[in-house]
Design an enzyme around this catalytic site. Structure first.
Site, PDB file in Angstrom:
ATOM      1  CE  LYS A  32      29.891  -1.776   8.547  1.00  0.00           C
ATOM      2  NZ  LYS A  32      30.087  -2.938   9.410  1.00  0.00           N
ATOM      3  CG  ASP A  40       6.444  -6.535  -1.902  1.00  0.00           C
ATOM      4  OD1 ASP A  40       5.973  -7.582  -1.413  1.00  0.00           O
ATOM      5  OD2 ASP A  40       6.074  -5.409  -1.556  1.00  0.00           O
ATOM      6  CE1 TYR A  99       3.963  -3.812  11.835  1.00  0.00           C
ATOM      7  CE2 TYR A  99       2.760  -2.611  13.527  1.00  0.00           C
ATOM      8  CZ  TYR A  99       3.326  -2.657  12.268  1.00  0.00           C
ATOM      9  OH  TYR A  99       3.241  -1.556  11.433  1.00  0.00           O
ATOM     10  CG  PHE A 158      -1.562   1.226   1.636  1.00  0.00           C
ATOM     11  CD1 PHE A 158      -2.159   2.069   0.714  1.00  0.00           C
ATOM     12  CD2 PHE A 158      -1.576   1.604   2.988  1.00  0.00           C
ATOM     13  CE1 PHE A 158      -2.746   3.274   1.107  1.00  0.00           C
ATOM     14  CE2 PHE A 158      -2.164   2.791   3.392  1.00  0.00           C
ATOM     15  CZ  PHE A 158      -2.736   3.620   2.449  1.00  0.00           C
ATOM     16  CE  LYS A 214      12.809 -17.255  11.393  1.00  0.00           C
ATOM     17  NZ  LYS A 214      12.650 -18.477  10.585  1.00  0.00           N
TER      18      LYS A 214
HETATM   19  P1  NAD Z   1       1.447  -3.496   3.273  1.00  0.00           P
HETATM   20  O1  NAD Z   1       1.184  -4.800   3.901  1.00  0.00           O
HETATM   21  O2  NAD Z   1       0.560  -3.044   2.184  1.00  0.00           O
HETATM   22  O3  NAD Z   1       2.942  -3.388   2.766  1.00  0.00           O
HETATM   23  C1  NAD Z   1       3.989  -4.166   3.272  1.00  0.00           C
HETATM   24  C2  NAD Z   1       4.746  -4.740   2.091  1.00  0.00           C
HETATM   25  O4  NAD Z   1       5.876  -5.479   2.570  1.00  0.00           O
HETATM   26  C3  NAD Z   1       3.899  -5.708   1.268  1.00  0.00           C
HETATM   27  O5  NAD Z   1       4.036  -5.382  -0.095  1.00  0.00           O
HETATM   28  C4  NAD Z   1       4.480  -7.073   1.596  1.00  0.00           C
HETATM   29  O6  NAD Z   1       4.298  -8.023   0.567  1.00  0.00           O
HETATM   30  C5  NAD Z   1       5.927  -6.707   1.858  1.00  0.00           C
HETATM   31  N1  NAD Z   1       6.641  -7.679   2.705  1.00  0.00           N
HETATM   32  C6  NAD Z   1       6.217  -8.208   3.882  1.00  0.00           C
HETATM   33  N2  NAD Z   1       7.151  -9.042   4.370  1.00  0.00           N
HETATM   34  C7  NAD Z   1       8.191  -9.024   3.491  1.00  0.00           C
HETATM   35  C8  NAD Z   1       9.437  -9.685   3.432  1.00  0.00           C
HETATM   36  N3  NAD Z   1       9.820 -10.556   4.381  1.00  0.00           N
HETATM   37  N4  NAD Z   1      10.247  -9.446   2.377  1.00  0.00           N
HETATM   38  C9  NAD Z   1       9.882  -8.590   1.397  1.00  0.00           C
HETATM   39  N5  NAD Z   1       8.700  -7.939   1.393  1.00  0.00           N
HETATM   40  C10 NAD Z   1       7.865  -8.149   2.437  1.00  0.00           C
HETATM   41  O7  NAD Z   1       1.420  -2.422   4.482  1.00  0.00           O
HETATM   42  P2  NAD Z   1       1.646  -0.833   4.483  1.00  0.00           P
HETATM   43  O8  NAD Z   1       0.517  -0.236   5.203  1.00  0.00           O
HETATM   44  O9  NAD Z   1       1.986  -0.350   3.124  1.00  0.00           O
HETATM   45  O10 NAD Z   1       2.912  -0.718   5.430  1.00  0.00           O
HETATM   46  C11 NAD Z   1       4.212  -0.439   4.916  1.00  0.00           C
HETATM   47  C12 NAD Z   1       5.162  -0.185   6.070  1.00  0.00           C
HETATM   48  O11 NAD Z   1       4.704   0.934   6.831  1.00  0.00           O
HETATM   49  C13 NAD Z   1       5.288  -1.369   7.033  1.00  0.00           C
HETATM   50  O12 NAD Z   1       6.627  -1.483   7.444  1.00  0.00           O
HETATM   51  C14 NAD Z   1       4.430  -0.941   8.217  1.00  0.00           C
HETATM   52  O13 NAD Z   1       4.870  -1.515   9.415  1.00  0.00           O
HETATM   53  C15 NAD Z   1       4.594   0.560   8.201  1.00  0.00           C
HETATM   54  N6  NAD Z   1       3.436   1.220   8.822  1.00  0.00           N
HETATM   55  C16 NAD Z   1       2.251   1.350   8.148  1.00  0.00           C
HETATM   56  C17 NAD Z   1       1.167   1.943   8.787  1.00  0.00           C
HETATM   57  C18 NAD Z   1      -0.145   2.145   8.089  1.00  0.00           C
HETATM   58  O14 NAD Z   1      -1.086   2.666   8.731  1.00  0.00           O
HETATM   59  N7  NAD Z   1      -0.309   1.839   6.834  1.00  0.00           N
HETATM   60  C19 NAD Z   1       1.293   2.396  10.116  1.00  0.00           C
HETATM   61  C20 NAD Z   1       2.504   2.200  10.772  1.00  0.00           C
HETATM   62  C21 NAD Z   1       3.582   1.645  10.112  1.00  0.00           C
END
Ligand code: NAD
Ligand code: UDP
Length: 327
Positions: A109, A37, A149, A17, A95
């Protein structure tokens, strides 16, 4: 590192997203963008419009495994973010935060790249201080169902700070508060996507608990602007910085707005409150205002209207629920 210079930029979680909107913005600015991804919660349609552009590459890879790329900046966004997603395989979630951060910090780095961590308001847990400033250390249950998380992101922040202190890695840490907008996965189980999907399909709107818990919702355009400013700030402000909208709503108020804006006839259905669900959340954004001259511009009503508009354009049956944990 001036923002306007063309950079080689890696976006982990770039087909998700938020990641896909960051990729789009950086590609439009002319940067050389690599989207990485593993497609756990991503949709390929989030980046289909970028595939084929000369300054966009897509790599299917898991950040828990090493990878060697040559880049100038890294937006480290990879991690499942919705409770149903990160609780599906909690060990993999940890992980992803820990090993994924180590691998990306190692790359930063080696390359001398600047790296930004997408951390979260969840590191404040169920806060005793309200609104939450960055100086607050939080109130997090280390052994609960959200811990994979929350604690994973807390360790990621620690790793970022230690790589910075010990190895002089150029870091930025952003604590993102609840963000919504087009390209949210309609079955991610998060409150905005649930309520809109339920409202437009005439399903009951599921309020967990009494709906008196609060969240502060930030529209994706404001969020992306804040993140890009943080990455490119030139006064060596590494954060952590809260990026979120400080206007706070109860979940019941959100449900009412969604019903009103969709004209839905959906009923409200109360469900049990999940354990460790934070009772309130509101960012103190004084640091973002001071260092980034940033504050959100989009009111909830306008952001919801745009998001509902997008939900009305998609075919829900094309979205596979990534986990069974959704309502
Ligand atoms: P999302 O689930 O749409 O995006 C996360 C992406 O990471 C996905 O495309 C998923 O396939 C990919 N992914 C997950 N595990 C992976 C791995 N091991 N290797 C490679 N890719 C991997 O969620 P988002 O809302 O877009 O969140 C993106 C980031 O922002 C995340 O780190 C989340 O913790 C952080 N975040 C989002 C929000 C929010 O409200 N949307 C709030 C706080 C933090
Ligand atoms: N929530 C709800 N109904 C739903 C989904 C979520 O009432 O169908 C509540 C949830 O219990 C929480 C709030 O909405 O109090 C925000 O949930 P979300 O999963 O979007 O984000 P987070 O809890 O991680 O902030």
């Amino acid at each position: 590192m001036p923002a306007q210079k063309t950079q080689r930029i890696l976006v982990t979680g770039g087909a998700g997203f938020l990641g896909s909107h960051i990729c789009e913005r950086l590609v439009d600015e002319g940067h050389d963008v690599i989207c990485l991804d593993n497609f756990f919660t991503a949709q390929k349609t989030n980046v289909t419009h970028l595939i084929g552009k000369p300054n966009f590459d897509l790599i299917r890879h898991d950040v828990t495994l090493p990878i060697f790329l040559e880049v100038d900046q890294i937006y480290h966004m990879a991690c499942p973010a919705a409770p149903g997603h990160y609780q599906f395989n909690p060990i993999k979630t940890i992980k992803t935060s820990v090993l994924g951060s180590i691998n990306m910090l190692g790359m930063a780095k080696r390359c001398g790249a600047r790296i930004l961590l997408a951390s979260t308001s969840e590191i404040y847990g169920d806060p005793h201080v309200h609104p939450q400033p960055e100086s607050y250390w939080g109130n997090v249950n280390p052994i609960g169902i959200r811990s994979c998380y929350d604690e994973g992101k807390r360790v990621a922040e620690t790793l970022f700070m230690d790589y910075h202190r010990k190895n002089r890695v150029d870091i930025r840490i952003v604590r993102i508060f609840n963000t919504y907008g087009p390209r949210m996965h309609p079955y991610d189980g998060r409150v905005v996507s649930n309520f809109i999907r339920q409202a437009i399909t005439g399903q009951p709107i599921t309020i967990f608990g009494e709906g008196e818990q609060t969240r502060s919702f930030c529209y994706r355009d404001d969020l992306v602007e804040g993140i890009v400013r943080m990455m490119n700030n030139t006064d060596n402000f590494i954060g952590p910085v809260n990026i979120g909208n400080p206007v706070e709503f109860t979940i019941a108020q959100l449900a009412q707005q969604v019903i009103e804006l969709t004209g839905s006839k959906s009923s409200i259905e109360k469900r049990p409150l999940p354990s460790d669900d934070p009772t309130r959340r509101q960012p103190d954004i004084a640091l973002a205002k001071k260092h980034l001259s940033w504050e959100p511009k989009t009111q909830l009503r306008d952001g919801l209207t745009k998001t509902i508009g997008w939900f009305n354009t998609i075919q829900l049956e094309n979205y596979r629920p990534p986990t069974p944990n959704y309502v």
